[in-house]
Design an enzyme around this catalytic site. Structure first.
Site, PDB file in Angstrom:
ATOM      1  N   LYS A 148     -14.593   8.552  -4.192  1.00  0.00           N
ATOM      2  CA  LYS A 148     -15.767   8.782  -3.343  1.00  0.00           C
ATOM      3  C   LYS A 148     -16.348  10.209  -3.759  1.00  0.00           C
ATOM      4  O   LYS A 148     -17.600  10.301  -4.096  1.00  0.00           O
ATOM      5  CB  LYS A 148     -15.705   8.738  -1.852  1.00  0.00           C
ATOM      6  CG  LYS A 148     -15.239   7.551  -1.104  1.00  0.00           C
ATOM      7  CD  LYS A 148     -14.621   7.523   0.284  1.00  0.00           C
ATOM      8  CE  LYS A 148     -14.043   6.385   0.467  1.00  0.00           C
ATOM      9  NZ  LYS A 148     -13.150   6.341   1.719  1.00  0.00           N
ATOM     10  N   HIS A 198       0.777  -1.123   0.061  1.00  0.00           N
ATOM     11  CA  HIS A 198       0.045   0.097  -0.009  1.00  0.00           C
ATOM     12  C   HIS A 198       0.851   1.337  -0.155  1.00  0.00           C
ATOM     13  O   HIS A 198       0.396   2.244   0.276  1.00  0.00           O
ATOM     14  CB  HIS A 198      -0.981   0.199   1.209  1.00  0.00           C
ATOM     15  CG  HIS A 198      -2.256  -1.091   1.084  1.00  0.00           C
ATOM     16  ND1 HIS A 198      -3.214  -0.639   0.453  1.00  0.00           N
ATOM     17  CD2 HIS A 198      -2.079  -2.379   1.865  1.00  0.00           C
ATOM     18  CE1 HIS A 198      -3.915  -1.896   0.751  1.00  0.00           C
ATOM     19  NE2 HIS A 198      -3.044  -2.840   1.175  1.00  0.00           N
ATOM     20  N   LYS A 239      -7.953  14.365   3.983  1.00  0.00           N
ATOM     21  CA  LYS A 239      -7.010  12.942   4.065  1.00  0.00           C
ATOM     22  C   LYS A 239      -6.064  13.492   5.271  1.00  0.00           C
ATOM     23  O   LYS A 239      -5.988  14.214   5.562  1.00  0.00           O
ATOM     24  CB  LYS A 239      -6.305  12.807   2.713  1.00  0.00           C
ATOM     25  CG  LYS A 239      -5.692  14.266   2.062  1.00  0.00           C
ATOM     26  CD  LYS A 239      -5.105  13.979   0.787  1.00  0.00           C
ATOM     27  CE  LYS A 239      -6.278  13.823  -0.401  1.00  0.00           C
ATOM     28  NZ  LYS A 239      -6.454  12.720  -1.031  1.00  0.00           N
ATOM     29  N   ARG A 240      -5.397  12.410   5.391  1.00  0.00           N
ATOM     30  CA  ARG A 240      -4.174  12.319   6.546  1.00  0.00           C
ATOM     31  C   ARG A 240      -3.263  13.657   5.917  1.00  0.00           C
ATOM     32  O   ARG A 240      -2.986  13.930   4.763  1.00  0.00           O
ATOM     33  CB  ARG A 240      -3.454  11.146   6.736  1.00  0.00           C
ATOM     34  CG  ARG A 240      -4.087  10.014   7.544  1.00  0.00           C
ATOM     35  CD  ARG A 240      -3.170   8.744   7.433  1.00  0.00           C
ATOM     36  NE  ARG A 240      -2.997   8.297   6.006  1.00  0.00           N
ATOM     37  CZ  ARG A 240      -1.668   8.105   5.834  1.00  0.00           C
ATOM     38  NH1 ARG A 240      -0.821   8.461   6.592  1.00  0.00           N
ATOM     39  NH2 ARG A 240      -1.806   7.546   4.607  1.00  0.00           N
ATOM     40  N   THR A 271      -8.312   6.888  -2.200  1.00  0.00           N
ATOM     41  CA  THR A 271      -9.690   6.165  -2.022  1.00  0.00           C
ATOM     42  C   THR A 271     -10.753   7.379  -1.932  1.00  0.00           C
ATOM     43  O   THR A 271     -11.885   7.188  -2.623  1.00  0.00           O
ATOM     44  CB  THR A 271     -10.186   5.097  -1.141  1.00  0.00           C
ATOM     45  OG1 THR A 271      -9.438   5.574  -0.079  1.00  0.00           O
ATOM     46  CG2 THR A 271      -9.388   3.755  -1.433  1.00  0.00           C
ATOM     47  N   LYS A 286       1.286  14.554   0.324  1.00  0.00           N
ATOM     48  CA  LYS A 286      -0.249  14.644  -0.082  1.00  0.00           C
ATOM     49  C   LYS A 286      -0.267  16.315  -0.327  1.00  0.00           C
ATOM     50  O   LYS A 286      -1.221  16.605  -1.198  1.00  0.00           O
ATOM     51  CB  LYS A 286      -1.170  14.478   0.991  1.00  0.00           C
ATOM     52  CG  LYS A 286      -1.208  12.738   0.957  1.00  0.00           C
ATOM     53  CD  LYS A 286      -2.249  12.521   1.938  1.00  0.00           C
ATOM     54  CE  LYS A 286      -2.232  11.160   2.613  1.00  0.00           C
ATOM     55  NZ  LYS A 286      -2.748  10.122   1.574  1.00  0.00           N
TER      56      LYS A 286
HETATM   57  C1  26V Z   1       2.862   4.805   6.743  1.00  0.00           C
HETATM   58  C2  26V Z   1       3.867   5.644   7.220  1.00  0.00           C
HETATM   59  C3  26V Z   1       4.647   5.277   8.110  1.00  0.00           C
HETATM   60  C4  26V Z   1       6.049   5.832   8.460  1.00  0.00           C
HETATM   61  C5  26V Z   1       6.065   7.391   8.103  1.00  0.00           C
HETATM   62  C6  26V Z   1       5.229   7.602   7.136  1.00  0.00           C
HETATM   63  C7  26V Z   1       4.138   6.782   6.604  1.00  0.00           C
HETATM   64  C8  26V Z   1       3.231   7.407   5.477  1.00  0.00           C
HETATM   65  C9  26V Z   1       2.250   6.419   5.148  1.00  0.00           C
HETATM   66  C10 26V Z   1       2.220   5.359   5.861  1.00  0.00           C
HETATM   67  C11 26V Z   1       0.683   4.523   5.555  1.00  0.00           C
HETATM   68  C12 26V Z   1       1.031   3.363   4.597  1.00  0.00           C
HETATM   69  C13 26V Z   1       0.055   2.331   4.295  1.00  0.00           C
HETATM   70  C14 26V Z   1      -1.203   3.346   3.698  1.00  0.00           C
HETATM   71  O1  26V Z   1      -2.004   3.739   4.382  1.00  0.00           O
HETATM   72  N1  26V Z   1      -1.289   3.412   2.336  1.00  0.00           N
HETATM   73  C15 26V Z   1      -2.506   3.831   1.763  1.00  0.00           C
HETATM   74  O2  26V Z   1      -3.320   2.888   1.339  1.00  0.00           O
HETATM   75  C16 26V Z   1      -4.675   3.018   0.586  1.00  0.00           C
HETATM   76  C17 26V Z   1      -5.362   1.839   0.439  1.00  0.00           C
HETATM   77  O3  26V Z   1      -4.645   1.078  -0.508  1.00  0.00           O
HETATM   78  C18 26V Z   1      -4.268   3.919  -0.548  1.00  0.00           C
HETATM   79  O4  26V Z   1      -5.261   4.501  -1.090  1.00  0.00           O
HETATM   80  C19 26V Z   1      -3.414   5.206  -0.151  1.00  0.00           C
HETATM   81  O5  26V Z   1      -3.042   5.825  -1.223  1.00  0.00           O
HETATM   82  C20 26V Z   1      -2.081   4.900   0.583  1.00  0.00           C
HETATM   83  O6  26V Z   1      -1.302   5.907   1.052  1.00  0.00           O
END
Ligand code: 26V
Length: 862
Positions: free
Chosen positions: A709, A406, A597-598, A705, A603
């Site tokens: 929406k 992801h 979004k986060r 996602t 982003k």
């Molecule tokens: C995790 C971390 C951890 C360390 C610091 C930075 C950081 C940044 C992002 C994340 C999240 C990684 C996993 C995640 O949530 N991915 C999201 O998954 C969604 C579903 O597939 C996708 O639509 C998003 O684009 C993606 O960011």
């Protein structure tokens, strides 16, 4: 007065009195009455025949209200009413739920297990009612009886068991799997504290714990008899208030399952989301206790029970990560023990399990690397408990597991210190080292002399502290690796894990994400949903491709008017809600322009903010400028330790304040930062949006996602060529999208020479916007607080290339405003967008997973 109505007078008088006393929050004395003909038919359909529904005094709701609370009804408020309604709904679905499991047990189909550390389900009551098709019945009943339905619904907390997109995707997926009648189960953790509550103080994010289980949750069913034991290689104790580890003394934990119903649309299938809570084993060290070591005797119990206390925010790279590691193992160990037990039950001959059938009976999907300890855990079960040889165990493991990636962000790719394995999971470490040894042999045989490749492919990262690369482990240990949008899957395969993709080319595929149209259109946007159904019938609810039939209606004035009216309706509804809950006034006649979004640099909420500052400057310089009035909405949480993201939130709030306080732009520009972004907030805002901002640095957003929406809900997208937004624009045609900016290739190619200073020096509007920020215009009383923005955007090299894309963003924005001047053209494009959003249903995504990864078939419940 009907007979039913007469029959309930008496016990409910007190409730009616109380409602009157509360000043009009009139709770119909019979709540969700079950005495209407439709209702009893439906109840029969759900298998509730044997229960007597002779009148409302017998109603489930009333019984729950009375007997679950054992209290004077006049003392009960909306919370108790919510619980009673939800419990009644659970009663209604429970026989169907049991029947679903009975059907699976009888037919023994291949089951899908979705392992995820996050399930961001949000609220369940309205969704369950909707999927059970009880919505109209309940609405009518509550209206008849004057129940303040909204007040009841508002009592349900969001189940915020996720950080963002990954967790919400898991929730959409289980909805689709149940709707498509797939024999599927979600496995996750029952965090007592979900994602923190965000409040804003002086513009800064403040985190508050989300104790969402403070009140009993009416949906969950605890099943202590199905508990499992999880063994660890060491023990824990509390010493002087801190957690200590006792090396070499094994210990164990209990996993207690809490099941939640997952109702498919139409109510035919009710699958299970099983969340594990940690508990201490039922042993108590009485010796220690009588010797006076009361704290010592309790410590283990306390530490066991704290394991599933809180969901980790996704930035906590260092702090407290050890607990996260144990959480991940706990999820894997509980879920595999549970599903292997089920497998043995249904696939044994005279008590001997037929292990070769495992891949034909179970497909285990790993939602990111978080559950990738499933690889050594399944190996351990097959080697040590089933006593299979290595090769057979390895083949079964690979055929059963599949992995979804992801994110490509290097800082988000999990790597766990090898010493942690040695301490907690020594047997798993042995297995991982053996997998790695065999892998290395294979690479050396296939690519002789290519030492670089051996190093890159290895499960172990060498360094001061050796680490296990969880993505490599997941890829090697499963038969399928997929990304979540075409561009993301391509980059994953050709850049991020290129060497592994060359070794296992047949494992790699793409499965573009999707979202459930039940929650995100039918439930969230009733006005638009009704207009669509009036036009093409309701087939779209379970076959979103049907929306294609709306395309010709772009030329139909009546339909354009209906779509416009629906949008206006949703905007007013949102404005009213915002006013009543926060006192903030927004004008529904302005363009609602959203980015929710986060909060993360990639982003690029900052890019959006720069756009607003440029527009603000334009209006200040030229008050007569014609520009459609706009409201910019931002919402999102910053991970608590992500300092710059928190500064971005502060900046957005200060920007909002400064613009509000400037009479020069009043009524023309407004910025609103909505605190506490959540599933429920998204459900309110997305239907009300005109413009969706999807502006990540190309190559960084795996899919997105919320983009989907927004599209389904009739917002137009202004965005970069990233993630699934690319495929959305392809589906609708680029002329119905507002795409801009560098492509992923261009981003990668210009890294070495890109200079944000060039843009500052050569683009007057860019320069003026930055100067205004750095002049403390937005921080008059807090001079210098936005210096870190200068660092990230200018002196630090602008890693996410905000300045490279600003001008193109503004040009796209101009095209958008130009279109807005022609309401008919705008409505046409909106309709084409909605009509083209069919691909982005999670039903389509799940159909692809089922056919191409799981080989799973529907198992309809009679
Ligand atoms: C995790 C971390 C951890 C360390 C610091 C930075 C950081 C940044 C992002 C994340 C999240 C990684 C996993 C995640 O949530 N991915 C999201 O998954 C969604 C579903 O597939 C996708 O639509 C998003 O684009 C993606 O960011």
């Amino acid at each position: 007065m009907t007979r039913a109505r007469q029959s309930q007078v008496g016990w409910s008088e007190a409730a009616a009195d109380m409602d009157a006393a509360q000043g009009g929050h009139a709770m119909g004395s019979d709540g969700i009455a079950v005495d209407t003909p439709d209702m009893s038919k439906l109840l029969q359909q759900y298998g509730c025949g044997p229960i007597r529904f002779t009148g409302t005094s017998d109603a489930l709701y009333e019984r729950h209200l009375m007997f679950d609370n054992v209290a004077d009804l006049s003392t009960l408020g909306p919370r108790e009413r919510f619980e009673a309604v939800a419990r009644s709904v659970r009663d209604v679905l429970s026989q169907r739920w049991v029947l679903t499991e009975q059907t699976y047990a009888r037919q023994n189909p291949k089951r899908v297990y979705y392992l995820s550390m996050e399930f961001l389900v949000g609220r369940s009551l309205t969704n369950n009612l909707l999927n059970l098709l009880l919505d109209p019945v309940v609405k009518r009943a509550t209206a008849d009886k004057g129940l303040d339905w909204i007040a009841v619904l508002e009592q349900e907390p969001d189940a915020g068991l996720g950080n963002g997109g990954l967790g919400r995707l898991a929730a959409c997926f289980i909805d689709s799997m149940a709707t498509m009648q797939l024999p599927a189960m979600g496995y996750g953790l029952r965090y007592e504290y979900g994602i923190f509550k965000q409040t804003i103080r002086d513009g800064w994010q403040v985190e508050q714990p989300d104790n969402w289980l403070r009140r009993p949750d009416p949906w969950e069913v605890v099943r202590p008899e199905e508990k499992v034991e999880v063994k660890l290689g060491c023990s824990f104790e509390v010493r002087g208030g801190t957690l200590g580890v006792i090396v070499g003394r094994p210990s164990s934990l209990l996993g207690i399952p809490y099941d939640r119903p997952v109702v498919g649309y139409g109510g035919k299938t009710v699958n299970t989301l099983r969340l594990w809570a940690a508990a201490a084993p039922d042993t108590f060290d009485f010796q220690a206790f009588s010797a006076g070591d009361f704290v010592g005797a309790l410590a283990e119990r306390l530490t066991a029970e704290s394991l599933t206390r809180v969901l980790y925010p996704d930035d906590s790279t260092s702090m407290g990560q050890g607990l996260r590691f144990v959480q991940e193992y706990f999820l894997v160990a509980c879920s595999l023990a549970d599903l292997v037990r089920r497998f043995r039950l249904h696939n044994s001959d005279q008590g001997i399990p037929n292990w070769s059938k495992l891949p034909a009976k179970a497909a285990i999907q790993l939602n990111d690397t978080h559950p990738s300890l499933a690889v050594p855990e399944l190996m351990r079960l097959l080697l040590d408990e089933a006593r299979l040889g290595w090769d057979e165990a390895w083949n079964l493991t690979r055929q059963t597991l599949a992995y979804t990636n992801h994110t490509l962000l290097p800082e988000a790719l999990e790597k766990w210190p090898l010493p942690w394995f040695a301490l907690l999971l020594p047997r798993h470490l042995e297995i991982i080292l053996e997998i790695d040894r065999r892998l290395t042999e294979e690479v050396q045989a296939r690519f002789p002399g290519d030492d670089g490749r051996v190093e890159r492919v290895s499960l172990i990262e060498e360094g001061a502290e050796r680490k296990i690369r969880m993505a490599n482990l997941a890829i090697v240990g499963s038969h399928s690796t997929n990304g979540v949008a075409a561009i993301h899957s391509d980059l994953l395969r050709t850049v991020t894990v290129k060497d592994l993709a060359e070794m296992f080319p047949e494992s790699f595929s793409n499965k573009t994400n999707g979202v459930t149209p039940r929650r995100w259109l039918l439930l969230a946007n009733p006005h638009l949903a009704r207009s669509i159904t009036n036009a093409i019938g309701d087939g779209w609810v379970t076959d979103l491709g049907e929306l294609e039939r709306l395309k010709p209606l772009a030329e139909d004035k009546g339909f354009r008017d209906a779509v416009r009216t629906a949008k206006r309706e949703a905007k007013s509804r949102f404005a009213d809600w915002l006013q009543s809950t926060s006192g903030v006034t927004v004008d529904p006649d302005t363009i609602f322009d959203c980015q929710i979004k986060r909060i993360h640099e990639y982003k690029r909420q900052l890019l959006n903010a720069l756009r607003v500052v440029v527009l603000y400057n334009r209006l200040r310089e030229n008050p007569d400028l014609e520009m459609a009035p706009r409201t910019f909405f931002f919402a999102g949480k910053a991970a608590p330790a992500y300092h710059l993201a928190k500064i971005i939130i502060k900046f957005l709030n200060n920007l909002a304040g400064a613009i509000d306080g400037d009479p020069a732009v009043r009524g023309r520009l407004k910025v609103v930062f909505l605190p506490e972004y959540s599933v429920s907030l998204a459900e309110r805002l997305i239907p009300a949006s005109d413009v969706s901002n999807q502006i990540s640095t190309a190559g960084y957003e795996a899919s997105g996602t919320s983009n989907m929406k927004f599209m389904m809900n009739g917002a137009l997208t202004i965005g970069t060529r990233d993630g699934a937004t690319i495929e959305m624009a392809e589906a609708a045609g680029e002329d119905n999208f507002f795409m801009f900016g560098l492509t992923a290739e261009q981003v990668a190619g210009s890294r070495s020479w890109y200079s944000p200073h060039w843009h500052y020096d050569n683009e007057p509007e860019t320069r003026a916007a930055l100067d205004l920020i750095f002049s403390d215009h937005f921080s008059r009383f807090e001079p210098g607080i936005f210096e870190p923005l200068r660092q990230t955007l200018l002196t630090g090299g602008d890693h996410y290339m905000h300045l490279a894309d600003l001008k193109a963003y503004l040009e796209a924005d101009n095209r958008l405003l130009e279109l807005y001047r022609d309401p008919d053209e705008w409505a046409r494009k909106v309709i084409v967008n909605v009509a083209s959003s069919g691909k982005f249903s999670s039903d389509r995504t799940i159909a692809e997973y089922a056919a191409e990864i799981w080989d799973a078939k529907p198992c309809p419940v009679p």
